[in-house]
Design a protein around this motif. Structure first.
Motif, PDB file in Angstrom:
ATOM      1  N   LEU A 209       0.832  -1.168  -0.090  1.00  0.00           N
ATOM      2  CA  LEU A 209       0.196  -0.135   0.204  1.00  0.00           C
ATOM      3  C   LEU A 209       0.804   1.226   0.044  1.00  0.00           C
ATOM      4  O   LEU A 209       0.298   2.096  -0.564  1.00  0.00           O
ATOM      5  CB  LEU A 209      -0.814  -0.075   1.218  1.00  0.00           C
ATOM      6  N   ALA A 247      -9.247  -2.110   7.782  1.00  0.00           N
ATOM      7  CA  ALA A 247      -8.480  -3.346   8.096  1.00  0.00           C
ATOM      8  C   ALA A 247      -7.082  -3.167   7.531  1.00  0.00           C
ATOM      9  O   ALA A 247      -6.058  -3.603   7.944  1.00  0.00           O
ATOM     10  CB  ALA A 247      -9.216  -4.729   8.160  1.00  0.00           C
ATOM     11  N   LEU A 248      -7.306  -3.253   6.158  1.00  0.00           N
ATOM     12  CA  LEU A 248      -6.123  -3.477   5.203  1.00  0.00           C
ATOM     13  C   LEU A 248      -5.103  -2.257   5.585  1.00  0.00           C
ATOM     14  O   LEU A 248      -3.909  -2.687   5.752  1.00  0.00           O
ATOM     15  CB  LEU A 248      -6.664  -3.213   3.840  1.00  0.00           C
ATOM     16  N   ALA A 251      -3.384  -2.868   8.878  1.00  0.00           N
ATOM     17  CA  ALA A 251      -2.572  -3.975   8.918  1.00  0.00           C
ATOM     18  C   ALA A 251      -0.967  -3.826   8.468  1.00  0.00           C
ATOM     19  O   ALA A 251      -0.268  -4.693   8.725  1.00  0.00           O
ATOM     20  CB  ALA A 251      -3.191  -5.380   8.146  1.00  0.00           C
ATOM     21  N   ILE A 252      -0.940  -2.672   7.822  1.00  0.00           N
ATOM     22  CA  ILE A 252       0.350  -2.241   7.232  1.00  0.00           C
ATOM     23  C   ILE A 252       1.304  -2.221   8.326  1.00  0.00           C
ATOM     24  O   ILE A 252       1.047  -1.423   9.410  1.00  0.00           O
ATOM     25  CB  ILE A 252       0.634  -0.940   6.563  1.00  0.00           C
ATOM     26  N   PRO A 253       2.329  -2.993   8.600  1.00  0.00           N
ATOM     27  CA  PRO A 253       3.559  -2.889   9.576  1.00  0.00           C
ATOM     28  C   PRO A 253       4.238  -1.590   9.345  1.00  0.00           C
ATOM     29  O   PRO A 253       4.659  -1.166   8.325  1.00  0.00           O
ATOM     30  CB  PRO A 253       4.357  -3.934   9.419  1.00  0.00           C
ATOM     31  N   LEU A 254       4.295  -0.787  10.416  1.00  0.00           N
ATOM     32  CA  LEU A 254       4.899   0.613  10.519  1.00  0.00           C
ATOM     33  C   LEU A 254       6.155   0.601  10.978  1.00  0.00           C
ATOM     34  O   LEU A 254       6.469   0.002  12.222  1.00  0.00           O
ATOM     35  CB  LEU A 254       4.046   1.694  10.867  1.00  0.00           C
ATOM     36  N   ARG A 263      -2.448   4.211  16.894  1.00  0.00           N
ATOM     37  CA  ARG A 263      -3.402   3.777  15.955  1.00  0.00           C
ATOM     38  C   ARG A 263      -3.742   2.357  16.466  1.00  0.00           C
ATOM     39  O   ARG A 263      -3.304   1.773  17.220  1.00  0.00           O
ATOM     40  CB  ARG A 263      -2.633   3.317  14.487  1.00  0.00           C
ATOM     41  N   ARG A 265      -5.473  -1.472  15.597  1.00  0.00           N
ATOM     42  CA  ARG A 265      -5.245  -2.390  14.609  1.00  0.00           C
ATOM     43  C   ARG A 265      -6.601  -3.114  14.769  1.00  0.00           C
ATOM     44  O   ARG A 265      -7.072  -3.426  15.543  1.00  0.00           O
ATOM     45  CB  ARG A 265      -4.076  -3.293  15.088  1.00  0.00           C
ATOM     46  N   MET A 267      -7.912  -6.421  13.524  1.00  0.00           N
ATOM     47  CA  MET A 267      -7.564  -7.643  13.267  1.00  0.00           C
ATOM     48  C   MET A 267      -8.746  -8.437  12.692  1.00  0.00           C
ATOM     49  O   MET A 267      -9.798  -8.571  13.216  1.00  0.00           O
ATOM     50  CB  MET A 267      -7.073  -8.404  14.576  1.00  0.00           C
ATOM     51  N   LEU A 268      -8.565  -8.840  11.360  1.00  0.00           N
ATOM     52  CA  LEU A 268      -9.552  -9.491  10.931  1.00  0.00           C
ATOM     53  C   LEU A 268      -9.482 -10.977  11.331  1.00  0.00           C
ATOM     54  O   LEU A 268      -8.358 -11.695  11.271  1.00  0.00           O
ATOM     55  CB  LEU A 268      -9.364  -9.526   9.273  1.00  0.00           C
TER      56      LEU A 268
END
Lengths: 323, 322
Positions: A209, A247-248, A251-254, A263, A265, A267-268
Motif C-alpha cells: 500500500l 482493516a487493510l 494492518a500495514i506494519p509501520l 493507531r 489495529r 485484526m480480521l
C-alpha cells in the motif's frame, strides 16, 4: 469528464471450472482520465490482476464493456485488436518470465516495435539505444541475454520494451514486488519520470500500500472481484470508509513507533473466502467486525461518501468516518 | 540461549568463491526476538542454514566460527546429533509453506511427525498433540482438517500448519525465515500476532529473518542489519528506528515510500548490491554510500558500540564525522 482514456462498465470476467464458476472480476465500473495514475489494491485472489489482464485483452470479458480511446475494446478481434494493443501495455512482477531467455536485450526491445510497424527496421537500432538510455541501461548491454541481468535491470528491459510501442496506458502488475528495497526506489523513480515524459496513464497494481500511495492519485480497493472503495489516495489512506479498507490500512506494519502506538489495529478473523463460493450479500460480511444480519442478505452498491470518494457498505452511516 | 561467534560460510563454485557470510556474531536470549534484516544476498538465510547444518556441501562450507546452543557447538556436531536438535530444540519456519509441506501427505500426519520421530510418541497420543497444536494456531475444526491435504488449505492456513508443526515439540529456539512474506497484509498481521503469542507461552527465543523493516519494528526486540555477509549495525529495535547509526540502515529506511508521502522522487541507493565473488576490501557498502571517503575503502571496520548495545560498523560514524 468526456476525456476519459479508459472506461469499464459492469465488467465481468468469469472462469468456468469443474465445480462451478470463479467470478474473478464481477461487475467493475471504473474510469481513468488521460495522464492519471490509478492504484489498485487488494489481497491475492481478489481479481486485480485479472482485471488488468482483461483490459489488455489477455482475458476475454464475460460481460460488460471496456472503452479505450473511444473504441469498444471488449468487442475487438483479430487485426483490429492487434492495432490497438500497442497503445496499452502491461508490465509484470517477474520480468524474467516475460523475456525470452534466448533473445538479446536488443532483440527483446526491437522486435515489438518492428512487428507493429511503429519503427522501420532500419531505424530500430537508434530507437533501441535511445530507449535503453531512457530506462538507465548502458548501450553496451544490448547484446547480452536476460539471465545476465539482475531483477531490477530486467524490469528496466521490460519497461523499455513496453515504451517502445508508444502506449497511452501502462498497466503495471506488482512491478517492484520481486525487487530489493534499494532497487524498488530506483524503478519507482523511473516509472514516475517516464510517466511525466510520455504523458502516460497508469494502472498500478500492488499489494504494497505504501508503493501505491506514493504513485497514485486515486486508489481502488478490490475484494473478491468487486471494488469496495474508491477515492483520492489521501482519503482512502487516512480516512478509509469501507471496513475492509480500514482493516487493510491498519494492518500495514509501520516503522514509525510513535504512530504505531497511536493507531488501533483492526485484526480480521479468517482468510479471504474462496472466489469459487463467495458469501451471500456483502462478500466481506463473514470477516467484518461491523456486519449485521442485513449484510448477509443485501449486496451493497458503491455510494458516494465524499468528493470523488465512494464505498460499498450499507452501514457507512452507522460506523462513521473513523477519522 | 544461542551465541554465534565469527561465523563464516563460503560456497566454492566453478565461477569462484562466493563469500555468503563473512563475519557474523550475535546472541539471542530466551524469550527474546532477534530480527535479521537485509536484502537478497546479504547472507541472512545462509547464516541460519549454517547453524542447522543445512548448507549443501559441496559447494558450501562453514569455514570458521562457533555457535553455542545450550553448551554445544552446533557447527561441530555430528549429523546424528544435529538431527536430534533440528525440529526438536530448534525449529524452523520457511517463507513458502507449500514447498515445505509434503503435498502427498495428510496435514495431520505431517504435524505429528516431529513428536513421533523425536519423542517416539504413540500414534494416538501424537494425534491428540497435533490436534491441540493446530487448534492453538487458530485452525478451527482441527480434527477434521487433519485428514486434508496441504493444497486444500489457503496460504495463511498453510503457514499456520507450519507454525503448529514447528512448535509441537516446544522448541527452545525458533528460526523464522520470511514467515509472512508470501502472505497478504491482513493475514500477515494475524500470523505475526500468533507467533508472538506462542513465543510468549513457550518462553522461546526467536530469530526472525525479513527484508521488511515494518515487520522488524512490529515483532523484534533487537535487530541485526546485514549487508554482503557482514553486520552493518545491531541494537535494540527501538534505537535503530529512532536513530540509525549506519548509512546503509538510513538509506534502507529512506528509500521506502512513506504512507504520508508527497509522491515526489524517492531516495534511491545508487548502484547494485555487490558481487560476492569479488573480494571486498574496506566497507562493503562504500561503493554505494553517499558518505564514503578513502578511509572507508581501505579496511573493513569492526562493529563498535556507540551506545549501550547499539553497534555500528561505519568508521565515519564511529569517528563522529556523520
Amino acid at each position: 469528464m468526456s476525456n476519459a482514456l479508459l472506461r469499464m462498465d459492469a465488467l465481468k470476467t468469469h472462469f468456468p471450472v469443474r465445480h462451478g464458476v470463479v467470478k474473478a472480476v464481477d461487475g467493475v465500473t471504473l474510469r481513468l482520465e488521460a495522464g492519471e495514475t490509478l492504484g489498485l489494491v487488494g489481497e491475492s485472489g481478489c481479481g486485480k490482476s485479472t482485471l488488468a489482464r482483461t483490459v489488455v485483452r489477455l482475458e476475454r470479458p464475460t460481460a460488460g464493456s471496456i472503452v479505450f480511446e473511444g473504441a469498444r475494446l471488449d468487442q475487438l478481434e483479430g487485426e483490429a485488436l492487434r492495432r490497438v494493443r500497442p497503445r496499452l501495455q502491461m508490465i509484470f512482477q517477474d520480468p524474467y518470465a516475460s523475456l525470452n531467455p534466448r533473445r538479446t536485450v536488443f532483440d527483446a526491445i526491437a522486435e515489438p516495435m518492428v512487428a507493429h510497424r511503429i519503427t522501420p527496421r532500419r531505424e530500430a537500432a537508434a530507437a533501441v539505444f535511445a530507449l535503453m538510455e531512457q530506462v538507465g541501461l548502458a548501450r553496451r548491454y544490448a547484446r547480452k541475454y536476460p539471465h545476465e541481468f539482475s531483477g531490477g535491470q530486467r524490469q528496466r528491459i521490460a519497461i523499455a520494451r513496453a515504451l517502445s510501442l508508444r502506449p497511452r496506458l501502462l498497466l503495471a502488475d506488482e512491478p517492484v514486488s520481486a525487487l530489493d528495497v534499494s532497487v524498488q526506489a530506483q524503478i519507482l523513480n523511473l516509472l514516475m519520470r517516464l510517466r511525466a515524459e510520455y504523458n502516460l496513464s497508469m494502472v498500478l497494481i500492488s499489494h504494497d500500500l505504501a508503493v501505491v500511495r506514493h504513485m497514485a492519485r486515486r486508489i481502488a480497493v478490490m475484494y473478491l472481484g468487486k471494488i469496495v472503495e474508491i477515492g483520492p489516495a489521501d482519503e482512502v489512506f487516512h480516512r478509509p470508509r469501507h471496513p475492509y479498507s480500514r482493516a487493510l490500512v491498519s494492518a500495514i506494519p509501520l516503522v514509525d513507533a510513535d504512530t504505531e502506538q497511536r493507531r488501533t489495529r483492526i485484526m480480521l478473523a479468517g482468510d479471504p473466502p474462496s472466489p469459487l463460493n463467495p458469501p451471500q450479500g456483502c462478500a466481506f460480511h463473514p470477516r467484518c467486525p461491523y456486519a449485521t444480519a442485513e449484510c448477509a442478505q443485501t449486496l451493497p452498491a458503491l455510494q458516494a461518501c465524499g468528493a470523488e470518494h465512494k464505498a460499498a457498505c450499507i452501514r457507512l452511516d452507522a460506523i462513521g468516518n473513523g477519522s | 540461549m544461542l551465541r554465534v561467534h565469527r561465523l563464516q560460510t563460503r560456497f566454492y563454485t566453478r565461477g569462484g568463491v562466493v563469500r555468503a557470510v563473512e563475519d557474523l556474531s550475535f546472541t539471542v536470549d530466551a524469550g527474546e526476538t532477534l530480527g535479521i534484516v537485509g536484502e537478497s544476498g546479504s547472507g541472512k538465510s545462509v547464516a541460519m542454514y549454517s547453524l542447522l547444518g543445512l548448507i549443501p556441501s559441496p559447494p558450501g562450507r562453514v569455514d570458521r566460527g562457533e555457535a553455542l546452543f545450550a553448551g554445544r557447538d552446533l557447527l561441530r556436531q555430528p549429523e546424528r546429533a544435529l538431527r536430534a536438535i533440528r525440529g526438536r530444540e530448534i525449529s524452523m519456519i520457511f517463507q513458502d509453506p507449500m514447498t515445505a509441506l509434503n503435498p502427498y501427505l495428510r496435514v495431520g500426519t505431517q504435524v505429528m511427525e516431529p513428536v513421533r520421530i523425536h519423542d517416539g510418541m504413540r500414534p494416538r497420543e501424537a494425534r491428540e498433540r497435533a490436534a491441540d497444536a493446530l487448534a492453538s494456531v487458530g485452525i478451527q475444526d482441527a480434527r477434521r482438517r487433519m485428514a486434508m491435504y496441504p493444497h486444500e488449505f489457503s496460504g495463511g492456513m498453510r503457514q499456520r500448519v507450519m507454525i503448529a508443526m514447528a512448535l509441537i515439540t516446544r522448541p527452545r529456539l525458533l528460526i523464522a525465515d520470511e514467515p509472512t512474506t508470501a502472505l497478504d497484509v491482513t493475514v500477515q498481521a494475524q500470523i505475526l500476532a500468533l507467533i508472538k503469542k506462542q513465543q510468549a507461552d513457550l518462553g522461546m527465543a526467536m530469530v526472525l529473518i525479513t527484508h521488511d523493516m515494518g515487520v522488524i519494528a512490529e515483532a523484534c526486540d533487537r535487530v541485526l542489519v546485514m549487508y554482503a555477509g557482514m553486520v552493518m549495525e545491531s541494537g535494540p529495535a527501538r534505537d535503530i528506528f529512532r536513530k540509525p547509526l549506519h548509512p546503509y540502515t538510513r538509506a534502507l529506511m529512506r528509500s521506502r515510500p512513506a504512507l504520508r508521502g508527497s509522491g515526489g522522487e524517492l531516495y534511491a541507493i545508487p548502484g547494485l548490491p555487490p558481487d560476492l565473488i569479488t573480494p571486498i576490501t574496506g566497507c562493503p557498502f562504500a561503493p554505494r554510500c553517499d558518505h564514503a571517503r578513502d578511509v572507508c575503502r581501505e579496511a573493513a571496520c569492526a562493529l563498535r558500540a556507540l551506545e549501550a548495545e547499539h553497534h555500528t560498523a561505519c568508521v565515519r560514524v564511529i569517528a563522529g564525522k556523520l
